[in-house]
Design a protein around this motif. Sequence first.
Motif, PDB file in Angstrom:
ATOM      1  N   ILE A  75      10.254  15.795 -22.906  1.00  0.00           N
ATOM      2  CA  ILE A  75       9.890  16.643 -21.767  1.00  0.00           C
ATOM      3  C   ILE A  75      11.136  16.850 -20.908  1.00  0.00           C
ATOM      4  N   PRO A  76      11.802  17.974 -21.056  1.00  0.00           N
ATOM      5  CA  PRO A  76      12.990  18.242 -20.237  1.00  0.00           C
ATOM      6  C   PRO A  76      12.601  18.595 -18.806  1.00  0.00           C
ATOM      7  N   VAL A  77      13.579  18.659 -17.934  1.00  0.00           N
ATOM      8  CA  VAL A  77      13.320  18.986 -16.531  1.00  0.00           C
ATOM      9  C   VAL A  77      14.055  20.268 -16.148  1.00  0.00           C
ATOM     10  N   MET A  78      13.383  21.067 -15.322  1.00  0.00           N
ATOM     11  CA  MET A  78      13.955  22.325 -14.859  1.00  0.00           C
ATOM     12  C   MET A  78      14.134  22.269 -13.344  1.00  0.00           C
ATOM     13  N   PHE A  79      14.917  23.212 -12.817  1.00  0.00           N
ATOM     14  CA  PHE A  79      15.205  23.251 -11.392  1.00  0.00           C
ATOM     15  C   PHE A  79      14.911  24.655 -10.859  1.00  0.00           C
ATOM     16  N   ALA A  80      14.210  24.713  -9.736  1.00  0.00           N
ATOM     17  CA  ALA A  80      13.846  26.004  -9.147  1.00  0.00           C
ATOM     18  C   ALA A  80      15.067  26.684  -8.548  1.00  0.00           C
ATOM     19  N   GLN A  81      15.148  27.982  -8.756  1.00  0.00           N
ATOM     20  CA  GLN A  81      16.245  28.737  -8.169  1.00  0.00           C
ATOM     21  C   GLN A  81      16.057  28.932  -6.668  1.00  0.00           C
ATOM     22  N   LEU A 111       1.811  27.523  -9.399  1.00  0.00           N
ATOM     23  CA  LEU A 111       2.901  27.305  -8.447  1.00  0.00           C
ATOM     24  C   LEU A 111       3.947  28.410  -8.544  1.00  0.00           C
ATOM     25  N   ALA A 112       4.262  28.803  -9.772  1.00  0.00           N
ATOM     26  CA  ALA A 112       5.255  29.856  -9.956  1.00  0.00           C
ATOM     27  C   ALA A 112       4.778  31.181  -9.371  1.00  0.00           C
ATOM     28  N   SER A 113       3.491  31.475  -9.535  1.00  0.00           N
ATOM     29  CA  SER A 113       2.954  32.727  -8.995  1.00  0.00           C
ATOM     30  C   SER A 113       2.995  32.738  -7.475  1.00  0.00           C
ATOM     31  N   GLN A 114       3.028  31.546  -6.867  1.00  0.00           N
ATOM     32  CA  GLN A 114       3.116  31.410  -5.409  1.00  0.00           C
ATOM     33  C   GLN A 114       4.544  31.148  -4.941  1.00  0.00           C
ATOM     34  N   ASP A 115       5.483  31.216  -5.891  1.00  0.00           N
ATOM     35  CA  ASP A 115       6.892  30.930  -5.599  1.00  0.00           C
ATOM     36  C   ASP A 115       7.047  29.532  -5.018  1.00  0.00           C
ATOM     37  N   GLY A 116       6.267  28.565  -5.596  1.00  0.00           N
ATOM     38  CA  GLY A 116       6.229  27.229  -5.027  1.00  0.00           C
ATOM     39  C   GLY A 116       6.693  26.127  -5.951  1.00  0.00           C
ATOM     40  N   LEU A 117       7.553  26.429  -6.923  1.00  0.00           N
ATOM     41  CA  LEU A 117       8.065  25.390  -7.812  1.00  0.00           C
ATOM     42  C   LEU A 117       8.902  24.373  -7.033  1.00  0.00           C
ATOM     43  N   SER A 118       8.827  23.111  -7.440  1.00  0.00           N
ATOM     44  CA  SER A 118       9.601  22.053  -6.789  1.00  0.00           C
ATOM     45  C   SER A 118      11.080  22.195  -7.100  1.00  0.00           C
ATOM     46  N   SER A 119      11.909  21.511  -6.320  1.00  0.00           N
ATOM     47  CA  SER A 119      13.353  21.537  -6.581  1.00  0.00           C
ATOM     48  C   SER A 119      13.628  21.174  -8.035  1.00  0.00           C
ATOM     49  N   MET A 120      12.929  20.136  -8.508  1.00  0.00           N
ATOM     50  CA  MET A 120      13.061  19.655  -9.886  1.00  0.00           C
ATOM     51  C   MET A 120      11.657  19.346 -10.393  1.00  0.00           C
ATOM     52  N   LEU A 157      -0.327  34.250 -15.792  1.00  0.00           N
ATOM     53  CA  LEU A 157      -0.423  34.745 -14.427  1.00  0.00           C
ATOM     54  C   LEU A 157       0.856  35.498 -14.115  1.00  0.00           C
ATOM     55  N   ALA A 158       0.783  36.461 -13.231  1.00  0.00           N
ATOM     56  CA  ALA A 158       1.982  37.206 -12.864  1.00  0.00           C
ATOM     57  C   ALA A 158       2.930  36.274 -12.139  1.00  0.00           C
ATOM     58  N   LEU A 159       4.205  36.318 -12.531  1.00  0.00           N
ATOM     59  CA  LEU A 159       5.200  35.463 -11.903  1.00  0.00           C
ATOM     60  C   LEU A 159       6.021  36.293 -10.930  1.00  0.00           C
TER      61      LEU A 159
END
Length: 439
Positions: A331-337, A92-101, A23-25
């Motif tokens: 499973i590592p964890v990422m953080f939204a910018q 979620l990414a396409s909606q700019d809705g990633l969680s803090s973590m 999907l487009a990000l």
Amino acid sequence: MSTASRRARRLVPALAALGVGALALAACGPAGSPSSGESTGEFTYLGQTENTTIVGTLETLSKDQCAAEEEAAPLKADDIAGTQWDQQLQLLASQDGLSSMSMAAGTPSLMSQFIDAGQVLNLSETLDELGVADRIQPAAESTIKALYGDGSLYALPTEFNIEGFWYNKELLSDNGVEVPETWDDLVSAAETLDAAGVQPFSAAGKDGWPVTRLVGDYIFRDLGADALQKVADGEAKLTDPEYVAAADAVAELGKAGYFGDAVGSVDYNAAMNTFLTGKAAFFYMGSWALANFADEAQNQIGGPDNIGFARFPAVDGGAGSIDEIPANVGIPVMFAQKNYGDDTGAWIKCIAENYGDTVLADSGVVSGFVVDNPPADLPSTTQAVQAEIEAAPSSVLWFEALFSSEGTSVSQTNGGGLATGSVSGQQFMELVQAANDKG
């Protein structure tokens, strides 16, 4: 959200990439760490329903070491089924809705999309700004950087699994076998054990991937840590003679019968049982197996004290180093910018400083964070893993880490053929290379 019982929930690492459409990000600017911002009011976490360890550890921290961070930005946790994980992250990414973590994407290529779109924090910069860059073990940091291929850290290692040959100390001692340091030593040990009526290796030929791990490790030891990156970059092919030699070396073990009878029908649990009931001397596996080793009902060979760990051996004349330990980060964890600010930064700092000790003490999980105060009652096998991680300067990935989803599937489907001797190294590499070429 209620906290499930805290326990090490993984027996097998995530091995196959999920086939999902792109999907487009929505791009959010450069991928670097932004400057501190205003309070967002909460610290959100999104994980897989099946994984209770990460959220359980975060909740423990929120009531203790991270209580101040919890007061400033309360932890709000949610979950999604693992079978839908990558698809939902894309949405979620396409909606700019990633969680803090959140738990990172299961597919490295999807994580690369998030990185390129500037949607996840560059943690190399963030941890440095927060003064906690030294809280990540070098080998774990090396693994994540290699996995995403950007040269920077974009996820944190909530678990860190090293891989190698676990061995039955008593069986080796009774048969006069030394712990192998070279591939030739390993082959010689297998010959000795086989002649004495002892099955040298236990392996899950039905699953395929434990056997293909040996191919990848041999390549790294023989050709160097960048050998499979060269394949991914198109600078080399798996069908090149020097790569085929690795598959041939593993196939020779299979032809000799060193993996036992009917290994093609042996799955993960059966292979574990073979080793833990004393029916095989060596078992190539990751440190996620520590929970099995510590289980008295499963381990019938004298408990963890009778199990040793050996790094994958060196290949004579090879360009690789035995110090480069095969590893994965679970499973590592990422953080939204987006909306990164003081509150999220404070949480990241507290996690970096305290997660390693807490998850080891509460769940027995070895992470890629520095541990300051390990529990005094750790099993000897867990102590060995912790020591290996602390000593390892760098790591290498597994065989399929940089393959396409089709290449991964073909590799694991045919890996068992190497263990039975029914597939030659040349045939195996031709099949996998062709699958990768299709994309």
